[in-house]
Design a protein around this motif. Structure first.
Motif, short mmCIF file in Angstrom:
data_model
loop_
_atom_site.label_atom_id
_atom_site.label_comp_id
_atom_site.label_asym_id
_atom_site.label_seq_id
_atom_site.Cartn_x
_atom_site.Cartn_y
_atom_site.Cartn_z
N VAL A 167 0.84 -1.21 0.00
CA VAL A 167 0.00 0.00 0.00
C VAL A 167 0.87 1.25 0.00
O VAL A 167 0.65 2.20 -0.78
CB VAL A 167 -0.95 -0.01 1.22
CG1 VAL A 167 -1.60 1.36 1.40
CG2 VAL A 167 -2.03 -1.06 1.03
N LEU A 188 -7.14 -0.04 -3.40
CA LEU A 188 -6.68 0.86 -2.34
C LEU A 188 -7.84 1.24 -1.43
O LEU A 188 -7.68 1.34 -0.20
CB LEU A 188 -6.06 2.11 -2.97
CG LEU A 188 -5.17 2.97 -2.09
CD1 LEU A 188 -3.97 2.20 -1.59
CD2 LEU A 188 -4.69 4.20 -2.87
N ALA A 203 -3.18 2.80 4.28
CA ALA A 203 -4.10 3.23 3.23
C ALA A 203 -4.58 4.67 3.48
O ALA A 203 -4.69 5.48 2.55
CB ALA A 203 -5.29 2.29 3.15
#
Length: 745
Positions: A167, A188, A203
């Protein structure tokens, strides 16, 4: 084969490892460069060996040398070789070296694509994590394009360690290859609801960083972020989410109404100062954007101000600064709420940190009202006397003037008090704001007719004590410019114009700057005009003679403007004296006409409203420019008349040969100079009398420097603090009706 292996192990026993390199550098501080050069040669020998362990040790030593500032770009192939090792211990050394020495423009990166892809797809999560960590340091556009799909695949990994790193790595990919954002965004978005808190936090970080560039694209994620804000206990993630909401609220005002309650709850409950500050910051942004649709928000503002007071009272300087910064934002929309904490802001002026003092000054600017202006200015002036550091004192002085003059002198109820404040500011040593104080004196004297007599007489006292303002420690000499102009323009208000005139003709005026001398000359004539109206013939002649005796000091000035004005004034006063002696008093009426009429203030944009007459081209030449042929003919004319041309061209000067004067010529030049100095009455000869006078002058100057900057006759601003405020009218060309109404009230 076995013998070769044993031989290699024996050689390794005598190789230097990283610890030996560090120890050797510390032991050779005097010849560090020579020692490191020797070590680099040994490392090059080690890199040629086939043993991968020796190469890995050599690369580790190169990594340390790179941290010291040495270039290791020549070892790029060796670093890639160690990166490709199957053993994790050696692979880690190679990736560490690559993250230190490689960058996005390194040409060897094309050789690493397949190797990094292999590591990303490795069954060992630590191999993939190692590749992701190093790749973030040197990823290029080509690598981002080629490896984007492999990294996106890791977003769905079953291992939180890899999901979190993938991420974070996607943000670097988006920067180098923006086309990857669209296909990667759904995955995402899913990570915002990941069961692992670390992946979730990563995230949030990535999306918040992306939203800084274009928040509008992430409005659709507001419900998810709202859920996270109300359920999460991770302070750092909450700070990121709250910052994002602060950017989204101006785009969607309806969002602000829902945010007020959870943000207020966080402000009440949190003990983390960083989170508290971000909550207050976002509440301020929300209240600004929804102030019209949410009228009953005073409770939220009061809560924010109370919490900010806690920050400002904290011993941590960083928290104190942030508290003042947030308080200034609230001040713009809710000044009355902040004004009740004036005592706290005034305490910050005594803080040892200059940045905090300056921030407190900015707050005071917005906290001023008609009732508190005099009190605040008095405290600032007392603080200025005690303050250390010229820069901070200059900032204090400019802030006092800004506070008083803001919004066209909106908060000043007594302009006599303001003039006395300006005069008091001239006593400040070392200030660079002499021009600013002078401009304010001129502005007030011109526009406020009611206090003009008071201002003129205060300026006259400054002129009579000009020696204080011209001392080396004082840089307020520009105030004399305003004082001379005001006393000349409004000479009818002078209590004793003759004393002021003689002060402007003093013996030390030739030491003043040229622009002040030119103003002195011009206004000497204005004051003379007023005196001559009521003077007897004998007194008038005597006064003209005094001026004619003193004006030559201006005529001998090195500035052309001062020379021209002084010469014109000298001839004019001489003519007036002759006419008075001949009993032709009509000359006084004509002299008075030179300075007749009242000077009225003009709006700054008044010139724009004047229409250009028809047929007038402001860009056209008034006279035709001289042609090159006429210039050449003029040069020929000068040559024919044997007149030296002072505008010689560079090539003409080069053609002239310089002749070295002989010893006899030099002696003649010296003798001529000696005779000239003896016959020149203005040349100071180095005799005993002069030396004694110089010693006396130096003693006098030393005594002057010890005197305090207190001038008898000047009115102190403290006099007006106990008086009832009286209002003066400020002359302007605009908004006259509004001003009349305000003065009547």
């Amino acid at each position: 084969m076995a013998l070769k292996k044993v031989r290699g192990n024996l050689e390794r026993m005598f190789d230097k490892n990283l610890t030996d390199l560090v120890r050797g550098i510390r032991n050779n501080k005097d010849n560090e460069g020579k020692y490191i050069a020797q070590c680099i040669e040994e490392i090059k020998q080690e890199l040629r060996q086939e043993n991968i362990s020796v190469k890995a040790t050599a690369v580790a030593k190169l990594t340390y040398l790179e941290m010291l500032g040495y270039d290791i770009s020549w070892a790029g192939f060796n670093i890639i070789e160690v990166m490709s090792c199957s053993k994790f211990t050696y692979k880690r050394i190679g990736y560490l070296a690559s993250s230190q020495s490689f960058h996005a423009d390194t040409e060897l990166l094309m050789l690493t694509t397949n190797m990094i892809r292999k590591d990303l797809n490795s069954q060992n999560q630590y191999d993939a994590g190692l590749a992701l960590s190093a790749l973030s340091c040197f990823i290029s556009g080509d690598l981002a394009r080629d490896l984007a799909n492999d990294i996106m695949t890791l977003l769905t990994s079953t291992k939180p360690y890899l999901r979190k790193k993938a991420v974070l790595m996607m943000y670097k990919v988006f920067l180098r290859f923006p086309e990857a954002l669209k296909p990667a965004f759904p995955r995402l978005k899913e990570k915002l609801e990941d069961p692992d808190q670390g992946v979730q936090s990563a995230a949030v970080n990535v999306i918040c960083e992306l939203a800084r560039k274009n928040p509008k694209n992430y409005l659709s994620l507001a419900p998810i972020f709202f859920k996270l804000m109300t359920t999460s206990t991770n302070n750092w993630m909450l700070i990121k989410i709250i910052k994002l909401f602060g950017a989204l609220t101006p785009l969607e005002p309806r969002l602000g109404k829902k945010l007020i309650e959870p943000l207020t709850n966080l402000i009440h409950s949190t003990s983390a100062m960083s989170l508290l500050y971000e909550c207050i910051n976002t509440v301020i942004a929300v209240l600004i954007s929804i102030s019209s649709s949410l009228p009953n928000h005073n409770a939220s503002v009061q809560l924010c101000v109370q919490k900010l007071r806690i920050l400002i009272e904290d011993s941590d300087q960083n928290l104190k600064y942030l508290g003042l910064l947030a308080m200034s934002k609230i001040l713009k929309t809710h000044p009355k709420t902040v004004q009740s904490h004036k005592d706290l802001i005034m305490q910050c002026l005594d803080d040892k940190d200059e940045s905090i003092r300056l921030r407190a000054l900015d707050l005071l600017y917005g906290m001023v009202s008609k009732k508190t202006l005099m009190e605040i200015v008095k405290k600032l002036m007392l603080h200025m006397d005690k303050a250390e550091g010229t820069l901070y004192r200059d900032e204090l002085l400019s802030k006092i003037i800004d506070i008083c003059s803001q919004n066209n002198y909106q908060f000043i109820t007594n302009f006599e008090w303001y003039v006395s404040v300006l005069v008091e500011l001239t006593r400040m040593d070392g200030s660079q704001h002499g021009q600013l104080v002078a401009h304010q004196m001129l502005d007030v004297a011109i526009r406020v007719q009611a206090i003009r007599r008071f201002a003129v007489n205060q300026m006259a006292i400054l002129l009579e004590n000009a020696h204080i303002l011209t001392q080396p420690s004082s840089k307020m000499v520009d105030v004399l410019y305003a004082a001379a102009w005001i006393c000349g323009e409004y000479a009818t208000d002078l209590a004793n114009p003759e004393i002021t005139l003689l002060a402007m003709l003093g013996s030390k005026v030739n030491s003043l700057p040229n622009h002040i001398q030119s103003v002195y000359v011009q206004n000497i004539l204005k004051i003379l005009n007023i005196i001559l109206k009521g003077a007897s013939q004998e007194h008038a002649v005597q006064l003209c003679e005094t001026i004619c005796d003193k004006l030559p000091q201006f005529i001998s000035s090195g500035d052309l403007e001062v020379q021209e004005r002084a010469s014109s004034a000298f001839q004019l006063v001489t003519l007036i004296k002759e006419e008075i002696v001949n009993e032709n008093l009509e000359i006084l009426n004509e002299f008075d006409m030179l300075f007749g009429g009242e000077l009225n203030p003009v709006a700054p944009k008044a010139q724009r409203k004047v229409q250009v007459p028809e047929g007038l081209d402001l860009n056209a030449w008034i006279n035709d420019p001289p042609s090159t042929s006429s210039a050449e003919s003029e040069d020929e004319h000068f040559e024919d008349d044997n007149i030296p041309n002072i505008f010689l061209k560079a090539d003409q000067e080069k053609d002239k040969k310089y002749e070295e004067p002989s010893e006899e010529d030099l002696e003649k030049i010296r003798e001529a100079r000696r005779l000239q100095q003896e016959n020149n009455p203005n040349y100071l000869k180095p005799d005993n009398n002069t030396r004694k006078m110089n010693e006396t002058d130096s003693l006098i100057n030393n005594v002057d420097l010890l005197l305090p900057h207190s001038i008898p006759g000047l009115v102190s601003p403290d006099k007006y603090l106990t008086q009832k405020p009286k209002k003066n009218k400020v002359k302007t060309k605009t908004k006259k009706k509004k001003r009349k109404k305000s003065t009547e009230k």
